[in-house]
Design an enzyme around this catalytic site. Structure first.
Site, PDB file in Angstrom:
ATOM      1  N   HIS A 137       0.800  -1.232   0.000  1.00  0.00           N
ATOM      2  CA  HIS A 137       0.000   0.000   0.000  1.00  0.00           C
ATOM      3  C   HIS A 137       0.837   1.289   0.000  1.00  0.00           C
ATOM      4  O   HIS A 137       0.542   2.252   0.727  1.00  0.00           O
ATOM      5  CB  HIS A 137      -0.957   0.012   1.190  1.00  0.00           C
ATOM      6  CG  HIS A 137      -2.027  -1.043   1.131  1.00  0.00           C
ATOM      7  ND1 HIS A 137      -2.503  -1.569  -0.046  1.00  0.00           N
ATOM      8  CD2 HIS A 137      -2.736  -1.663   2.125  1.00  0.00           C
ATOM      9  CE1 HIS A 137      -3.454  -2.464   0.223  1.00  0.00           C
ATOM     10  NE2 HIS A 137      -3.608  -2.550   1.516  1.00  0.00           N
ATOM     11  N   HIS A 211      -9.764   2.126   0.327  1.00  0.00           N
ATOM     12  CA  HIS A 211      -9.707   0.975   1.224  1.00  0.00           C
ATOM     13  C   HIS A 211     -10.845   0.991   2.251  1.00  0.00           C
ATOM     14  O   HIS A 211     -10.624   0.710   3.439  1.00  0.00           O
ATOM     15  CB  HIS A 211      -8.339   0.952   1.912  1.00  0.00           C
ATOM     16  CG  HIS A 211      -7.863  -0.404   2.306  1.00  0.00           C
ATOM     17  ND1 HIS A 211      -8.435  -1.139   3.319  1.00  0.00           N
ATOM     18  CD2 HIS A 211      -6.858  -1.177   1.819  1.00  0.00           C
ATOM     19  CE1 HIS A 211      -7.795  -2.285   3.452  1.00  0.00           C
ATOM     20  NE2 HIS A 211      -6.827  -2.341   2.545  1.00  0.00           N
ATOM     21  N   GLU A 351     -11.397  -3.504  -3.021  1.00  0.00           N
ATOM     22  CA  GLU A 351     -10.352  -2.580  -3.479  1.00  0.00           C
ATOM     23  C   GLU A 351     -10.190  -2.764  -4.979  1.00  0.00           C
ATOM     24  O   GLU A 351      -9.518  -3.689  -5.442  1.00  0.00           O
ATOM     25  CB  GLU A 351      -9.052  -2.882  -2.732  1.00  0.00           C
ATOM     26  CG  GLU A 351      -9.184  -2.742  -1.230  1.00  0.00           C
ATOM     27  CD  GLU A 351      -8.149  -3.569  -0.481  1.00  0.00           C
ATOM     28  OE1 GLU A 351      -6.945  -3.426  -0.759  1.00  0.00           O
ATOM     29  OE2 GLU A 351      -8.543  -4.381   0.368  1.00  0.00           O
TER      30      GLU A 351
END
Ligand code: BGC
Length: 386
Positions: A137, A211, A351
């Site tokens: 991420h 997210h 996502e």
């Protein structure tokens, strides 16, 4: 003619009376509204604002400029009772220090890059390894920890927020100065639309996502085991023990990942499918069934249904994949507005993204962005009741 003029005046008076006398009624013809307030100050002294978007039918979305984070989405159930259907915190410090990416914008790269390394145009780049041996991420300080510049947007059928951030060349090890814009729009059709655009001055890789952790029964209402999932995905990307794709595009048929017919989430999360065991639940990229690898049309990728409340969420996207994550690492130590602890299975993420580790997987759709190109990606979370 006089009769016509009189009737026009009468209509105007009726509308004015409705506005003055029924301020909370929010009738269907009224446009949505945007409210802004100070949310807090980061540990680095940056001011963070909270924007509350409300559409014509009363659906409400809250977004803070820290991480471009969606902190609350309130939608009605089949009886009109509103509930916040995303996990989150009640204070900025928690978002800064202990958030498992609740509701935020992820960047520059959504999900994992193996061993924190990739090669582009003959040059090797090294990223922070913040998830076992891998980079997750966007690294140590990803887009989720940046304060985004916000501009309000309003038109006849939506209210929204345009968020911008410029990521300097080599930030978190990624090449190129990247100008990113993320537009959140809450439409009068109860859709939260997220549009991403970006440009770079050097070849780079880019794979943003949002997210949000959804629970259609309401945040803190217990596990999502009784929610029913359908997905337009006939393949998934199996992973190794560090959650890096093996490179295969495996059929979902006969696995726990087959949601091509609607299925309860509980049995899938608790299945002894070896891939579910590795992920401690579902933590996998599902490959959307598209006409061709170049098909970037907006398609319905997932439909989540909560039989108890009647709430439905559809996720539409232009992306090739959706990382479905069932909150497997939530261990009861975090809790949000409801005051109830978040545990494994308390929520599910959708996502929308390119596949994990694409920079190291030549067979996956490319995440490369070159100077002169404009990156574009759109996702819609649409809320309904049955
Ligand atoms: C990943 C999970 C990770 C989570 C972080 C998901 O996108 O796939 O493995 O734990 O994000 O909260």
């Amino acid at each position: 003619m006089r009769g016509l003029a009189r009737s026009v005046v009468v209509r105007i008076v009726v509308v004015l009376v409705a506005i003055l006398v029924l301020p909370g009624a929010n009738p269907a013809w009224a446009a949505g509204k945007i409210q802004k307030k100070a949310y807090g100050t980061t540990a680095h002294g940056e001011a963070v604002d909270e924007y509350t978007l409300t559409n014509a039918s009363g659906m409400e979305v809250k977004i803070i400029t820290f991480g471009g984070t969606v902190t609350s989405i309130k939608v009605p159930d089949r009886d009109g009772n509103m509930a916040n259907v995303v996990l989150g915190f009640t204070d900025l410090k928690s978002y800064e220090t202990r958030s498992p990416y609740f509701g935020c914008i992820i960047g520059r790269y959504g999900n994992r890059i193996a061993k924190g390394k990739f090669t582009l145009e003959g040059q090797e780049y090294t990223l922070a390894t913040n998830n076992g041996p891998n980079s997750l991420h966007g690294g140590n300080v990803g887009f989720d920890k940046k304060v985004w510049a916000a501009t309000e947007i309003k038109d006849a059928s939506s209210v929204g927020l345009s968020l911008t951030y410029t990521s300097p060349d080599m930030e978190e090890g990624y090449p190129g100065t990247l100008h990113v814009k993320v537009v959140y729009a809450l439409t009068d059709k109860d859709e939260l639309k997220i549009d991403y655009t970006a440009t770079t001055d050097k070849a780079t890789v880019f794979n943003p996502t949002n997210h949000s952790y959804f629970n259609l029964g309401g945040e803190g209402s217990g596990p999502i085991y009784d929610e029913v999932l359908w997905m337009a995905a006939d393949k998934f990307t199996p992973v190794d023990s560090t959650l890096i794709p093996t490179g295969a595009l495996a059929p979902v048929a006969g696995t726990a990942f087959d949601f091509t017919v609607p299925k309860l989430l509980g049995p899938a999360i608790h299945s002894n499918d070896p891939q579910v065991v590795i992920g401690k639940g579902i933590d996998h990229n599902l490959v959307l069934t598209r006409r061709s690898p170049s098909d970037k049309s907006m398609m319905l990728g997932a439909r989540l249904y909560d039989p108890r409340s009647g709430r439905i969420m559809e996720t539409w996207t232009t992306e090739p994949g959706i990382q479905v994550y069932t909150g497997n690492f939530l261990d009861g130590s975090l809790y949000g507005p409801s005051g109830r602890a978040y545990r494994q299975g308390s929520a599910i993420t959708f996502e929308t993204q390119h596949f994990p580790d694409s920079p190291n997987q030549p067979n996956f759709p490319s995440t490369e962005l070159k100077p002169g190109q404009t990156f574009r990606s759109s996702t819609i979370h649409k809320f309904l009741v049955d």
